[in-house]
Design a protein around this motif. Sequence first.
Motif, mmCIF file in Angstrom:
data_model
loop_
_atom_site.group_PDB
_atom_site.id
_atom_site.type_symbol
_atom_site.label_atom_id
_atom_site.label_comp_id
_atom_site.label_asym_id
_atom_site.label_seq_id
_atom_site.Cartn_x
_atom_site.Cartn_y
_atom_site.Cartn_z
ATOM 1 N N UNK A 91 0.839 -1.199 0.000
ATOM 2 C CA UNK A 91 0.000 0.000 0.000
ATOM 3 C C UNK A 91 0.875 1.250 0.000
ATOM 4 N N UNK A 92 0.525 2.204 -0.836
ATOM 5 C CA UNK A 92 1.109 3.546 -0.784
ATOM 6 C C UNK A 92 -0.058 4.500 -0.545
ATOM 7 N N UNK A 93 -0.056 5.200 0.588
ATOM 8 C CA UNK A 93 -1.171 6.052 0.973
ATOM 9 C C UNK A 93 -0.724 7.510 1.012
ATOM 10 N N UNK A 94 -1.343 8.337 0.195
ATOM 11 C CA UNK A 94 -1.006 9.761 0.117
ATOM 12 C C UNK A 94 -2.047 10.549 0.908
ATOM 13 N N UNK A 95 -1.632 11.120 2.016
ATOM 14 C CA UNK A 95 -2.544 11.861 2.900
ATOM 15 C C UNK A 95 -3.844 11.097 3.104
ATOM 16 N N UNK A 96 -3.750 9.837 3.588
ATOM 17 C CA UNK A 96 -4.956 9.012 3.700
ATOM 18 C C UNK A 96 -5.978 9.619 4.660
ATOM 19 N N UNK A 100 -11.990 10.220 8.519
ATOM 20 C CA UNK A 100 -12.567 11.141 7.528
ATOM 21 C C UNK A 100 -13.800 11.880 8.050
ATOM 22 N N UNK A 101 -14.767 11.137 8.572
ATOM 23 C CA UNK A 101 -16.005 11.787 9.023
ATOM 24 C C UNK A 101 -15.752 12.737 10.185
ATOM 25 N N UNK A 102 -14.838 12.357 11.072
ATOM 26 C CA UNK A 102 -14.573 13.203 12.246
ATOM 27 C C UNK A 102 -13.887 14.516 11.852
ATOM 28 N N UNK A 103 -13.234 14.537 10.689
ATOM 29 C CA UNK A 103 -12.614 15.782 10.218
ATOM 30 C C UNK A 103 -13.568 16.585 9.336
ATOM 31 N N UNK A 104 -14.381 15.882 8.552
ATOM 32 C CA UNK A 104 -15.205 16.543 7.538
ATOM 33 C C UNK A 104 -16.534 17.062 8.094
ATOM 34 N N UNK A 105 -17.243 16.231 8.854
ATOM 35 C CA UNK A 105 -18.583 16.622 9.305
ATOM 36 C C UNK A 105 -18.596 17.878 10.183
ATOM 37 N N UNK A 106 -17.622 18.045 11.119
ATOM 38 C CA UNK A 106 -17.626 19.279 11.915
ATOM 39 C C UNK A 106 -17.498 20.545 11.063
ATOM 40 N N UNK A 107 -16.829 20.430 9.913
ATOM 41 C CA UNK A 107 -16.697 21.607 9.035
ATOM 42 C C UNK A 107 -18.036 21.970 8.397
ATOM 43 N N UNK A 108 -18.894 20.969 8.221
ATOM 44 C CA UNK A 108 -20.236 21.241 7.678
ATOM 45 C C UNK A 108 -21.122 21.899 8.725
ATOM 46 N N UNK A 109 -20.929 21.513 9.987
ATOM 47 C CA UNK A 109 -21.743 22.046 11.079
ATOM 48 C C UNK A 109 -22.931 21.140 11.385
ATOM 49 N N UNK A 164 1.497 20.276 6.753
ATOM 50 C CA UNK A 164 0.580 21.427 6.788
ATOM 51 C C UNK A 164 -0.798 21.058 6.239
ATOM 52 N N UNK A 165 -1.113 19.774 6.285
ATOM 53 C CA UNK A 165 -2.399 19.304 5.748
ATOM 54 C C UNK A 165 -3.550 19.940 6.517
ATOM 55 N N UNK A 166 -4.414 20.654 5.796
ATOM 56 C CA UNK A 166 -5.536 21.370 6.398
ATOM 57 C C UNK A 166 -6.840 20.574 6.324
ATOM 58 N N UNK A 167 -6.807 19.416 5.662
ATOM 59 C CA UNK A 167 -8.015 18.590 5.492
ATOM 60 C C UNK A 167 -7.973 17.387 6.443
ATOM 61 N N UNK A 191 0.850 20.598 1.936
ATOM 62 C CA UNK A 191 -0.528 20.585 2.419
ATOM 63 C C UNK A 191 -1.229 19.328 1.895
ATOM 64 N N UNK A 192 -2.570 19.313 1.918
ATOM 65 C CA UNK A 192 -3.302 18.111 1.532
ATOM 66 C C UNK A 192 -3.088 17.751 0.056
ATOM 67 N N UNK A 193 -2.924 18.762 -0.785
ATOM 68 C CA UNK A 193 -2.789 18.507 -2.227
ATOM 69 C C UNK A 193 -1.443 17.874 -2.591
ATOM 70 N N UNK A 194 -0.413 18.123 -1.772
ATOM 71 C CA UNK A 194 0.937 17.568 -1.991
ATOM 72 C C UNK A 194 1.530 17.969 -3.342
ATOM 73 N N UNK A 195 0.999 19.049 -3.915
ATOM 74 C CA UNK A 195 1.404 19.439 -5.264
ATOM 75 C C UNK A 195 2.860 19.848 -5.414
ATOM 76 N N UNK A 196 3.464 20.361 -4.330
ATOM 77 C CA UNK A 196 4.841 20.865 -4.418
ATOM 78 C C UNK A 196 5.897 19.799 -4.125
#
Length: 212
Positions: A91-96, A100-109, A164-167, A191-196
């Motif tokens: 397995x190779x996991x990039x910012x797995x 997920x729900x515990x990070x995402x749902x609070x942002x929705x409110x 610096x992953x913000x997600x 950050x989350x995109x890992x583009x750099x």
Amino acid sequence: MLDYIYLHGFASSPKSAKARDIGDRFTQIQTRLKIPDLNAGDFSQLTITRQLAQVAAEFSNDSTPVTLIGSSLGGLTAAHLGQKNLQVQRLVLLAPAFGFLSHWLPKLGDEEVQRWQQEKYIMVYHYGEQRSLSLNYDFVIDAAQYQEKLLQHPIPTLILHGKKDEVIPVEASRDFARSRPWVQLIELDSDHALGNVMEEIWQAIRLFCQLP
């Protein structure tokens, strides 16, 4: 022979920057990389269970070893496939997207989540389509069963995560790796995109997967 499969992230597509970059690098070393579209033509009915079935269907029928490279929610899906399927040998996991729900749902409110539950659908911005698409609340119900504590199969795993992953905070990967000696975590200045850091990511993948 080995099968290599790339799993893109949530509300993304095989045309994402990471998928294209890694796909191009596999092409350069003349190694086949499958990149299925996990939206499956109907993002509104997306679930992790559907992704698991879809990716497993990409495996060769025989016992050909599979290496999964998964980004964000694709990384979480890859980890659960590795738990369930003995054909997955790396397995190779990039910012797995652990937790997920515990990070995402609070942002929705709370109100938005309650409305979603009552009305069954919510509009989500889809980066692959570059527009908002509806998503069924079944996604949340289904995702809740895929807990990290279930992932105990000692499969060689490389995690690459931006500090610096913000997600999905890097702590999620640190916690995962801490109790699993078969997991190697590389923290990157990104950050989350890992583009750099795509060159660093590729060199790490190459070494880990023993690619030419």
